[in-house]
Design a protein around this motif. Structure first.
Motif, PDB file in Angstrom:
ATOM      1  N   GLU A 100      -8.362   1.607  -8.794  1.00 26.58           N
ATOM      2  CA  GLU A 100      -7.210   1.617  -8.183  1.00 26.58           C
ATOM      3  C   GLU A 100      -7.233   0.714  -6.920  1.00 26.58           C
ATOM      4  O   GLU A 100      -6.190   0.092  -6.704  1.00 26.58           O
ATOM      5  CB  GLU A 100      -6.746   3.317  -7.775  1.00 26.58           C
ATOM      6  N   LEU A 101      -8.145   0.750  -6.256  1.00 30.12           N
ATOM      7  CA  LEU A 101      -8.392   0.111  -4.974  1.00 30.12           C
ATOM      8  C   LEU A 101      -8.190  -1.615  -5.335  1.00 30.12           C
ATOM      9  O   LEU A 101      -7.731  -2.133  -4.764  1.00 30.12           O
ATOM     10  CB  LEU A 101      -9.645   0.361  -4.139  1.00 30.12           C
ATOM     11  N   GLY A 102      -9.144  -1.828  -6.465  1.00 28.60           N
ATOM     12  CA  GLY A 102      -9.001  -3.154  -6.847  1.00 28.60           C
ATOM     13  C   GLY A 102      -7.554  -3.815  -7.230  1.00 28.60           C
ATOM     14  O   GLY A 102      -7.285  -4.860  -6.671  1.00 28.60           O
ATOM     15  N   VAL A 105      -9.966 -10.312   0.146  1.00 21.72           N
ATOM     16  CA  VAL A 105      -9.868  -8.643   0.311  1.00 21.72           C
ATOM     17  C   VAL A 105     -11.219  -7.928   0.249  1.00 21.72           C
ATOM     18  O   VAL A 105     -11.913  -8.348  -1.017  1.00 21.72           O
ATOM     19  CB  VAL A 105      -8.720  -7.800  -0.441  1.00 21.72           C
ATOM     20  N   GLY A 106     -11.764  -7.111   1.212  1.00 23.24           N
ATOM     21  CA  GLY A 106     -12.933  -6.761   0.772  1.00 23.24           C
ATOM     22  C   GLY A 106     -12.812  -4.917   0.587  1.00 23.24           C
ATOM     23  O   GLY A 106     -12.041  -4.343   1.388  1.00 23.24           O
ATOM     24  N   VAL A 141       0.840  -1.153  -0.008  1.00 22.05           N
ATOM     25  CA  VAL A 141      -0.017   0.002  -0.035  1.00 22.05           C
ATOM     26  C   VAL A 141       0.784   1.173  -0.085  1.00 22.05           C
ATOM     27  O   VAL A 141       2.095   1.098   0.227  1.00 22.05           O
ATOM     28  CB  VAL A 141      -0.860  -0.005   1.251  1.00 22.05           C
ATOM     29  N   GLY A 142       0.234   2.341  -0.255  1.00 20.20           N
ATOM     30  CA  GLY A 142       0.901   3.664   0.163  1.00 20.20           C
ATOM     31  C   GLY A 142       1.725   3.996   1.035  1.00 20.20           C
ATOM     32  O   GLY A 142       1.356   3.329   2.335  1.00 20.20           O
ATOM     33  N   ARG A 143       2.647   4.859   1.240  1.00 20.05           N
ATOM     34  CA  ARG A 143       3.470   5.152   2.422  1.00 20.05           C
ATOM     35  C   ARG A 143       2.469   5.908   3.129  1.00 20.05           C
ATOM     36  O   ARG A 143       2.647   5.837   4.599  1.00 20.05           O
ATOM     37  CB  ARG A 143       4.472   6.204   2.017  1.00 20.05           C
ATOM     38  N   ASP A 144       1.515   6.669   2.874  1.00 17.23           N
ATOM     39  CA  ASP A 144       0.479   7.306   3.641  1.00 17.23           C
ATOM     40  C   ASP A 144      -0.588   6.686   4.290  1.00 17.23           C
ATOM     41  O   ASP A 144      -1.389   6.993   4.968  1.00 17.23           O
ATOM     42  CB  ASP A 144       0.008   8.716   3.281  1.00 17.23           C
ATOM     43  N   ASP A 145      -0.990   5.291   3.529  1.00 15.65           N
ATOM     44  CA  ASP A 145      -2.071   4.758   3.942  1.00 15.65           C
ATOM     45  C   ASP A 145      -1.683   4.158   5.560  1.00 15.65           C
ATOM     46  O   ASP A 145      -0.602   3.620   5.649  1.00 15.65           O
ATOM     47  CB  ASP A 145      -2.025   3.379   3.145  1.00 15.65           C
ATOM     48  N   GLU A 146      -2.750   3.956   6.185  1.00 12.69           N
ATOM     49  CA  GLU A 146      -2.429   3.261   7.377  1.00 12.69           C
ATOM     50  C   GLU A 146      -2.796   1.932   7.507  1.00 12.69           C
ATOM     51  O   GLU A 146      -4.076   1.534   7.150  1.00 12.69           O
ATOM     52  CB  GLU A 146      -3.555   4.406   8.651  1.00 12.69           C
ATOM     53  N   ARG A 197      -2.572  -6.840  -5.755  1.00 10.31           N
ATOM     54  CA  ARG A 197      -1.378  -6.969  -5.204  1.00 10.31           C
ATOM     55  C   ARG A 197      -1.062  -7.306  -3.878  1.00 10.31           C
ATOM     56  O   ARG A 197      -0.238  -8.271  -3.653  1.00 10.31           O
ATOM     57  CB  ARG A 197      -0.778  -5.386  -5.524  1.00 10.31           C
ATOM     58  N   ILE A 198      -2.067  -7.096  -2.799  1.00  8.35           N
ATOM     59  CA  ILE A 198      -1.908  -7.675  -1.540  1.00  8.35           C
ATOM     60  C   ILE A 198      -2.242  -9.121  -1.617  1.00  8.35           C
ATOM     61  O   ILE A 198      -1.521  -9.863  -1.042  1.00  8.35           O
ATOM     62  CB  ILE A 198      -3.189  -6.869  -0.773  1.00  8.35           C
TER      63      ILE A 198
END
Length: 217
Positions: free
Chosen positions: A161-163, A190-191, A134-139, A168-169
């Motif tokens: 993009e979320l898909g 993943v949901g 995920v992105g660097r700023d994602d929590e 990727r996860i």
């Protein structure tokens, strides 16, 4: 420049002492400015030494409080944020957010076959893989034994993009985990919930419904 500025403001002498923490590391400097250039007395010098010492204790206490506050919001096993941190974040910042809810598949089988130590090792590595996906700023939060939540702000509402992030996860979590002499494989579901005009709480609820649907498939 600093000397000239001090002289211009009437400073004629300074008393400087390092501020040390409990490990004797220097964490700051105590500076006292005087309008007189006469030497200070022994009593004043001792008092200022005490001030520097108490300042060191205060810094150490503040650092310890920060450590405890951070530890209270971190999952002890993986180091990612925990459920308590999630609740606090939602209360302090209810803005819309994109949510990815991840559930590790077959972790129960890993615990039953190889033991909980191996299961924990898989969870730790899984958290690292999610964080790297995920992105660097994602929590990233661990909200259950085998469940993680990713909060992305500001909400982009970009389902595609979320898909891609979800895929990727899943791909990274399906790669084998090497734990001691064993090569362990798990899966992941993943949901996804795009933020759009929903509250963060509503998006989290939608991500649970999406995850349930993904696991059924």
């Amino acid at each position: 420049q600093a000397r000239n500025a001090l002289l211009a403001h009437g400073c004629r002498a300074t008393f400087r002492r390092p501020i040390r923490d409990l490990s004797d590391s220097i964490v700051g400097v105590l500076g006292v400015f005087r309008e007189s250039d006469e030497p200070i007395g022994a009593a004043h010098a001792a008092h200022l030494e005490d001030v520097a010492r108490f300042a060191g204790l205060a810094f150490a206490q503040a650092h310890r409080i920060t450590e405890l506050e951070d530890a209270a919001q971190r999952d002890a096993l993986t180091g990612v944020l925990n459920r308590a941190a999630l609740h606090e974040q939602i209360e302090s910042d209810p803005r819309p957010a994109d949510i990815l809810r991840i559930d590790l598949d077959h972790l129960t089988s890993v615990n039953e076959t190889f033991g909980h130590d191996h299961g924990d090792a898989v969870i730790v590595e899984a958290a690292e893989r999610v964080r790297a996906s995920v992105g660097r700023d994602d929590e990233v939060y661990r909200i259950g034994g085998d469940e993680f939540l990713v909060v992305r702000r500001p909400a982009t509402g970009g389902v595609r993009e979320l898909g891609s992030t979800a895929e990727r996860i899943v791909d990274r979590l399906m790669a084998p985990f090497d734990v001691e002499e064993h090569r362990i494989r798990i899966g992941a579901s993943v949901g996804v919930a795009a933020g759009r005009d929903r509250s963060c709480t509503d998006s989290i609820d939608v991500s649970q419904t999406a995850l349930d649907s993904a696991k059924e498939r």
